[in-house]
Design a protein around this motif. Structure first.
Motif, PDB file in Angstrom:
ATOM      1  N   ILE A 316       9.225  -0.614   4.426  1.00 54.16           N
ATOM      2  CA  ILE A 316       9.010  -1.942   5.016  1.00 54.16           C
ATOM      3  C   ILE A 316       8.841  -1.824   6.528  1.00 54.16           C
ATOM      4  O   ILE A 316       7.995  -2.504   7.127  1.00 54.16           O
ATOM      5  CB  ILE A 316      10.194  -2.869   4.667  1.00 54.16           C
ATOM      6  CG1 ILE A 316      10.227  -3.107   3.136  1.00 54.16           C
ATOM      7  CG2 ILE A 316      10.086  -4.197   5.422  1.00 54.16           C
ATOM      8  CD1 ILE A 316      11.411  -3.935   2.677  1.00 54.16           C
ATOM      9  N   ASP A 317       9.611  -0.951   7.153  1.00 53.93           N
ATOM     10  CA  ASP A 317       9.504  -0.709   8.594  1.00 53.93           C
ATOM     11  C   ASP A 317       9.334   0.789   8.805  1.00 53.93           C
ATOM     12  O   ASP A 317      10.297   1.560   8.752  1.00 53.93           O
ATOM     13  CB  ASP A 317      10.757  -1.220   9.314  1.00 53.93           C
ATOM     14  CG  ASP A 317      10.673  -1.072  10.829  1.00 53.93           C
ATOM     15  OD1 ASP A 317       9.637  -0.534  11.318  1.00 53.93           O
ATOM     16  OD2 ASP A 317      11.620  -1.469  11.513  1.00 53.93           O
ATOM     17  N   LYS A 318       8.097   1.221   9.029  1.00 50.09           N
ATOM     18  CA  LYS A 318       7.803   2.645   9.129  1.00 50.09           C
ATOM     19  C   LYS A 318       8.458   3.303  10.342  1.00 50.09           C
ATOM     20  O   LYS A 318       8.647   4.515  10.356  1.00 50.09           O
ATOM     21  CB  LYS A 318       6.289   2.854   9.184  1.00 50.09           C
ATOM     22  CG  LYS A 318       5.576   2.438   7.909  1.00 50.09           C
ATOM     23  CD  LYS A 318       4.088   2.717   7.990  1.00 50.09           C
ATOM     24  CE  LYS A 318       3.371   2.295   6.706  1.00 50.09           C
ATOM     25  NZ  LYS A 318       1.912   2.566   6.764  1.00 50.09           N
ATOM     26  N   SER A 319       8.804   2.537  11.315  1.00 51.23           N
ATOM     27  CA  SER A 319       9.417   3.104  12.516  1.00 51.23           C
ATOM     28  C   SER A 319      10.919   3.298  12.368  1.00 51.23           C
ATOM     29  O   SER A 319      11.558   3.918  13.217  1.00 51.23           O
ATOM     30  CB  SER A 319       9.136   2.202  13.723  1.00 51.23           C
ATOM     31  OG  SER A 319       9.707   0.907  13.541  1.00 51.23           O
ATOM     32  N   ASN A 320      11.500   2.753  11.320  1.00 53.46           N
ATOM     33  CA  ASN A 320      12.946   2.822  11.104  1.00 53.46           C
ATOM     34  C   ASN A 320      13.258   3.806   9.980  1.00 53.46           C
ATOM     35  O   ASN A 320      12.902   3.557   8.831  1.00 53.46           O
ATOM     36  CB  ASN A 320      13.486   1.431  10.758  1.00 53.46           C
ATOM     37  CG  ASN A 320      14.992   1.426  10.550  1.00 53.46           C
ATOM     38  OD1 ASN A 320      15.677   2.433  10.761  1.00 53.46           O
ATOM     39  ND2 ASN A 320      15.520   0.276  10.141  1.00 53.46           N
ATOM     40  N   PRO A 321      13.918   4.935  10.258  1.00 52.88           N
ATOM     41  CA  PRO A 321      14.217   5.920   9.215  1.00 52.88           C
ATOM     42  C   PRO A 321      15.179   5.395   8.151  1.00 52.88           C
ATOM     43  O   PRO A 321      15.243   5.950   7.060  1.00 52.88           O
ATOM     44  CB  PRO A 321      14.844   7.080  10.000  1.00 52.88           C
ATOM     45  CG  PRO A 321      15.346   6.458  11.262  1.00 52.88           C
ATOM     46  CD  PRO A 321      14.404   5.343  11.577  1.00 52.88           C
ATOM     47  N   ASN A 322      15.902   4.345   8.445  1.00 51.98           N
ATOM     48  CA  ASN A 322      16.854   3.767   7.490  1.00 51.98           C
ATOM     49  C   ASN A 322      16.312   2.503   6.827  1.00 51.98           C
ATOM     50  O   ASN A 322      17.069   1.703   6.274  1.00 51.98           O
ATOM     51  CB  ASN A 322      18.177   3.439   8.197  1.00 51.98           C
ATOM     52  CG  ASN A 322      18.857   4.679   8.743  1.00 51.98           C
ATOM     53  OD1 ASN A 322      18.896   5.722   8.072  1.00 51.98           O
ATOM     54  ND2 ASN A 322      19.380   4.589   9.964  1.00 51.98           N
ATOM     55  N   THR A 323      15.012   2.332   6.863  1.00 51.03           N
ATOM     56  CA  THR A 323      14.409   1.117   6.336  1.00 51.03           C
ATOM     57  C   THR A 323      14.497   1.033   4.816  1.00 51.03           C
ATOM     58  O   THR A 323      14.648   2.037   4.125  1.00 51.03           O
ATOM     59  CB  THR A 323      12.924   1.040   6.743  1.00 51.03           C
ATOM     60  OG1 THR A 323      12.378  -0.216   6.327  1.00 51.03           O
ATOM     61  CG2 THR A 323      12.132   2.162   6.094  1.00 51.03           C
ATOM     62  N   ASP A 324      14.393  -0.201   4.311  1.00 50.75           N
ATOM     63  CA  ASP A 324      14.257  -0.407   2.872  1.00 50.75           C
ATOM     64  C   ASP A 324      12.798  -0.182   2.471  1.00 50.75           C
ATOM     65  O   ASP A 324      11.899  -0.104   3.322  1.00 50.75           O
ATOM     66  CB  ASP A 324      14.675  -1.836   2.503  1.00 50.75           C
ATOM     67  CG  ASP A 324      16.171  -2.063   2.645  1.00 50.75           C
ATOM     68  OD1 ASP A 324      16.912  -1.047   2.635  1.00 50.75           O
ATOM     69  OD2 ASP A 324      16.589  -3.231   2.763  1.00 50.75           O
TER      70      ASP A 324
END
Length: 511
Positions: A316-324
């Motif tokens: 969902i958020d490619k910039s966030n490694p902890n994304t859903d």
């Protein structure tokens, strides 16, 4: 006198005219229907039928009324039998019968007069008839060999019968049948195949000591399954690509097929073609998202792509490694959309990752129509799974006209055999004697109703393995898993060699 003379001449002319007309009529009638022939008792007339041309077993195949008569058999009747029957009528007109003659002997005489060209469909020449003291004798101007013709017809019918069996097997329900012992099993060594088989599924390399499960073969009911041979498979798939897309059970089927093709032997003519499909191990990953192997001898490619949910999953958020991750229930995997045009055979499956625990652990969030799902009914796991299965099957079906050479299969769910709990609550599967003993699968409908309903009315075929695999509770890795914690058994995955080999045999039979 003069008047009387002319009156008499008129009567004479009338009589003469009547006589001439009757004579002409008699000659005409004689030519059309010879009296002697018509006076011959019916039982002595020459009868030449397809049954008299060949022995009874072959003759029964020539009858158009026979069940399952083939186009070749019809052609035989048209080209061989029909001219003979037609010629029989001509022969009846020419034969003068003074004594009853055995019909079958007569037919053999006519058949023996055929040349090779005439046996292929040309009209028989009119036989010449000679009447002797012992009765009529039939001779023709052409000498032939009826035995050769019968042999040729029989050989062609045998070939046609084999083709007919093949056609019938295409309609065979391979899901119906039973497991039978077979000393020729397994198809590869459980100690070998290290080039393709993961050690965590090679039960011969574990602490297990009973291996009777390797000696069972699936026998379909009322039809024969073509015996698998690696060389035969490669010939069938020459220049083609077979792709497995699904969960870890799909990966087991993929590794099973690689072992079956090679016989578990190491092959140096097989290369890794993963780069062509973007399937390479990225830095930090424990393994790639799939594997691709190509047999250089036949340019045959076998690949597996990991897609546990069989729907498109993206961060969902490619910039966030902890994304859903959004799991788009109504969208097929991006890999499938990108590479479908390169596949000749496609095998899809999903099922065991559809539970709350897996969704939570994988950080999957249901999406429909490109947005997060808010429909409570659709949020139910089984409803969401059915939507995904129908969506991906319908999408592949919509692509078939663009790829007319593609054969697509949906493999039904592989059964679990946990007893007394689940995988993490003490469930086990310790049987060594399979529940398949003395049992048959006789149901016409698949045990996987979701899969069966999804493919119904589409060009996607069902690879139905659920019921037959359900009978093999002793074939799982069980407590011998290398990676499981103490007390945890694997009653989901299978020992290899084992049950997934049969899935590939059925697939091979349907390709």
């Amino acid at each position: 006198m003069k008047g009387g003379f002319y009156g008499l001449r008129g009567r004479e002319l009338s009589l003469i005219t009547i006589v001439l007309m009757c004579t002409a009529f008699l000659f005409w009638a004689w030519e059309k229907t010879p009296p002697l022939t018509n006076l011959t008792p019916p039982e002595t007339r020459l009868r030449l039928s397809p049954d008299d041309l060949v022995s009874k077993p072959v003759a029964s195949l020539l009858s158009p009324k026979s069940k399952g008569v083939s186009s070749f058999a019809e052609k035989v009747i048209e080209q061989v039998a029909a001219p003979l029957i037609s010629s029989q009528k001509s022969t009846e007109r020419s034969v003068i019968k003074s004594n009853p003659v055995n019909t079958t002997d007569r037919n053999v005489e006519i058949l023996a007069s055929l040349s090779e060209e005439e046996a292929k469909g040309k009209q028989i020449q009119e036989p010449q008839t000679y009447v002797g003291a012992q009765g009529p004798t039939i001779r023709t101007e052409v000498e032939g060999n009826h035995n050769k013709m019968i042999e040729q017809v029989s050989e062609q019918l045998e070939v046609d019968m084999v083709a007919q069996v093949t056609i019938e097997n295409r309609d065979c329900n391979y899901a119906k049948g039973k497991w039978v012992p077979d000393d020729n099993r397994p198809l590869y060594s459980g100690f070998g195949c290290k080039q393709w088989l993961s050690g965590m599924w090679a039960c011969r390399l574990m602490q297990r000591t009973d291996f009777a499960y390797e000696k069972l073969r699936w026998q379909p009911k009322n039809c024969q399954m073509e015996e698998f041979e690696g060389s035969k498979f490669l010939r069938k798939m020459q220049g083609k690509t077979l792709a497995f897309v699904g969960d870890s059970l799909g990966r087991q089927q993929f590794q099973s097929l690689m072992c079956m093709i090679t016989g578990g032997e190491e092959r140096h003519d097989v290369i890794d073609a993963g780069k062509e499909y973007g399937l390479v191990q990225a830095r930090g990953d424990t393994r790639p998202s799939g594997w691709v192997y190509r047999f250089l001898s036949t340019n045959t490619t076998i690949l597996y792509y990991w897609s546990a949910s069989l729907c498109d999953v993206e961060p969902i958020d490619k910039s966030n490694p902890n994304t859903d991750y959004a799991m788009h229930l109504d969208r097929p995997p991006a890999f499938l959309r990108q590479y479908l045009h390169k596949f000749d055979v496609l095998v899809l499956n999903t099922g065991h990752h559809w539970n709350r625990g897996k969704l939570k652990a994988n950080k999957w969030v249901m999406h429909v129509g490109g947005v997060q799902n808010t429909d409570r009914k659709l949020a139910m796991i089984w409803v969401a799974k059915n939507l995904t299965i129908h969506s991906v099957v319908n999408w592949v079906n919509s692509q078939l006209p663009k790829h007319p050479g593609l054969k697509a299969f949906y493999r039904t769910i592989s059964p679990r055999h946990f007893v007394g709990g689940d995988w993490n609550t003490g469930g086990s599967c310790d049987n060594t004697i399979p529940m398949s003993v003395g049992k048959e699968v006789l149901q016409d409908e698949s045990s996987d109703e979701s899969a069966a309903s999804a493919v119904k009315g589409t060009g996607i075929k069902l690879l139905d393995i659920t019921a037959l695999s359900h009978l093999r509770d002793e074939g799982h890795i069980s407590r011998f898993s290398r990676t499981a914690n103490p007390g945890v058994q694997d009653c989901l995955h299978w020992c290899l060699p084992g049950v997934p080999d049969t899935w590939n045999e059925i697939l091979f039979a349907q390709i």
